[in-house]
Design a protein around this motif. Structure first.
Motif, PDB file in Angstrom:
ATOM      1  N   PRO A 163       2.786   1.415  -5.446  1.00 10.97           N
ATOM      2  CA  PRO A 163       2.864   0.809  -4.258  1.00 10.97           C
ATOM      3  C   PRO A 163       3.370  -0.712  -4.341  1.00 10.97           C
ATOM      4  O   PRO A 163       3.958  -0.680  -3.073  1.00 10.97           O
ATOM      5  CB  PRO A 163       0.954   0.628  -4.684  1.00 10.97           C
ATOM      6  CG  PRO A 163      -0.090   1.641  -4.997  1.00 10.97           C
ATOM      7  CD  PRO A 163       0.719   1.758  -6.152  1.00 10.97           C
ATOM      8  N   LYS A 164       2.908  -0.830  -5.365  1.00  6.08           N
ATOM      9  CA  LYS A 164       4.897  -2.059  -5.063  1.00  6.08           C
ATOM     10  C   LYS A 164       5.844  -1.350  -5.622  1.00  6.08           C
ATOM     11  O   LYS A 164       6.711  -2.466  -5.125  1.00  6.08           O
ATOM     12  CB  LYS A 164       4.047  -2.795  -7.328  1.00  6.08           C
ATOM     13  CG  LYS A 164       2.806  -3.545  -7.031  1.00  6.08           C
ATOM     14  CD  LYS A 164       2.125  -4.347  -6.494  1.00  6.08           C
ATOM     15  CE  LYS A 164       1.234  -4.525  -6.597  1.00  6.08           C
ATOM     16  NZ  LYS A 164       0.242  -5.360  -7.884  1.00  6.08           N
ATOM     17  N   SER A 167       5.370   2.485   0.094  1.00  5.68           N
ATOM     18  CA  SER A 167       4.844   2.120   1.154  1.00  5.68           C
ATOM     19  C   SER A 167       3.512   2.898   0.294  1.00  5.68           C
ATOM     20  O   SER A 167       3.525   3.571  -0.275  1.00  5.68           O
ATOM     21  CB  SER A 167       4.798   2.708   2.577  1.00  5.68           C
ATOM     22  OG  SER A 167       4.726   4.145   2.483  1.00  5.68           O
ATOM     23  N   MET A 168       1.844   1.970   0.655  1.00  9.88           N
ATOM     24  CA  MET A 168       0.480   1.930   0.228  1.00  9.88           C
ATOM     25  C   MET A 168       0.755   3.343   1.187  1.00  9.88           C
ATOM     26  O   MET A 168      -0.087   4.395  -0.036  1.00  9.88           O
ATOM     27  CB  MET A 168       0.166   1.077   0.765  1.00  9.88           C
ATOM     28  CG  MET A 168      -1.316   1.306   0.480  1.00  9.88           C
ATOM     29  SD  MET A 168      -2.037   1.243  -0.922  1.00  9.88           S
ATOM     30  CE  MET A 168      -2.053  -1.285  -0.852  1.00  9.88           C
ATOM     31  N   VAL A 171       2.557   6.005  -0.481  1.00  7.85           N
ATOM     32  CA  VAL A 171       1.355   6.094  -2.562  1.00  7.85           C
ATOM     33  C   VAL A 171       0.764   7.029  -1.725  1.00  7.85           C
ATOM     34  O   VAL A 171      -0.055   8.068  -2.763  1.00  7.85           O
ATOM     35  CB  VAL A 171       0.829   4.956  -2.839  1.00  7.85           C
ATOM     36  CG1 VAL A 171       0.285   5.397  -4.022  1.00  7.85           C
ATOM     37  CG2 VAL A 171       2.309   4.304  -3.195  1.00  7.85           C
ATOM     38  N   LYS A 172      -0.334   7.167  -1.176  1.00 10.34           N
ATOM     39  CA  LYS A 172      -1.462   7.520  -0.393  1.00 10.34           C
ATOM     40  C   LYS A 172      -2.041   9.202  -0.074  1.00 10.34           C
ATOM     41  O   LYS A 172      -2.042  10.263  -0.831  1.00 10.34           O
ATOM     42  CB  LYS A 172      -2.511   6.938   0.472  1.00 10.34           C
ATOM     43  CG  LYS A 172      -3.675   5.734   0.063  1.00 10.34           C
ATOM     44  CD  LYS A 172      -3.884   5.265   1.395  1.00 10.34           C
ATOM     45  CE  LYS A 172      -4.362   3.252   1.093  1.00 10.34           C
ATOM     46  NZ  LYS A 172      -5.067   3.262   1.741  1.00 10.34           N
TER      47      LYS A 172
END
Length: 284
Positions: A163-164, A167-168, A171-172
């Motif tokens: 996530p760093k 984008s979050m 990732v999800k």
């Protein structure tokens, strides 16, 4: 670092201040067996402690970069059925922490780590490349967080580091579905710096980047890595304060900076002192 040292899961060569580590189990798609979990962190730590190189390149052999953890690791770590349940779970926690440390060393190493990925980068391999400084891949590469397909949650750094990097939401999606993210999508998302046509052109390109890094002051490069990683995990104010403290001790303009100016005036490549080796056996 001894170029003649033999390993079961990988090979290591150090040339021109570049350490090149190759995962070397192509017939098993470079899956991470028990030898890997022992050898890989030791090699990284040895390079770091000896200041044996100014940059580390990690690539692999065969069709795929790495198929992730060898399932034999799970069976070998779960062979004692006589341990009381609470103690067994505490033992498992310590095992996961030890495995996490095998990739934490990539972040704690003082020199940059560059990953060169061809074919599949699956499961534990995504944990590994997420801990590197820069990632490069071939056009046929793909990245897959496979753990949900096995009925488990990725536990060695992917869910914390990815996530760093991208984008979050992406990732999800990748973690929930376990789908393959192809090379071009990885490039567009910011996971990889560059996509190459094939493995040979990738290695040529990555080695050229590594050579550029190796030509710089190793202390200045180590400072960049330290500050960027610290800034990722802390506020801007805290990071600027740490930068000031670092610079007050590490910035010595009469040394590396002066050598840079002198070398330029003399039309030669600058010659920098290596980082100081670390001897963990001594206190003083």
């Amino acid at each position: 670092m001894n170029n003649n040292e033999k390993f079961n899961s990988l090979t290591v060569e150090v040339n021109a201040k570049i350490a090149h580590i190759k995962l070397n189990r192509p017939d098993e798609f470079n899956s991470m067996n028990t030898d890997f979990w022992d050898e890989f962190p030791k090699v990284i730590q040895q390079i770091n402690d000896q200041a044996a190189a100014r940059v580390i390149v990690i690539s692999s052999t065969g069709k795929h970069f790495c198929a992730g953890m060898d399932l034999a690791v799970f069976t070998q770590s779960n062979n004692d059925k006589n341990i009381e349940l609470g103690r067994k779970h505490e033992q498992l926690r310590r095992l996961v922490l030890r495995l996490q440390e095998c990739f934490n060393v990539l972040e704690s190493a003082r020199m940059p780590v560059l990953m060169a990925v061809q074919g599949g980068c699956i499961g534990g391999a995504v944990d590994m490349v997420s801990a590197a400084d820069c990632r490069y891949c071939t056009s046929d590469a793909f990245f897959s967080i496979e753990e949900t397909k096995l009925g488990m949650t990725a536990d060695l750094g992917t869910l914390q580091r990815l996530p760093k990097l991208i984008s979050m939401g992406l990732v999800k999606e990748l973690a929930y579905t376990g789908r393959r993210m192809p090379a071009n999508e990885a490039k567009d998302a910011g996971l990889v710096n560059q996509v190459f046509e094939d493995q040979q052109s990738m290695l040529t390109g990555v080695m050229a980047i590594a050579a550029e890094i190796a030509a710089r002051s190793p202390l200045a490069v180590a400072g960049c890595k330290e500050m960027i990683n610290y800034g990722r995990d802390h506020s801007v104010a805290d990071s600027l304060n740490y930068m000031a403290a670092w610079q007050s001790g590490m910035f010595q303009p009469q040394n590396d900076m002066m050598e840079t100016f002198t070398a330029k005036a003399q039309k030669r490549a600058p010659e920098f002192q290596e980082l100081t080796p670390i001897d963990n056996s001594k206190i003083f």
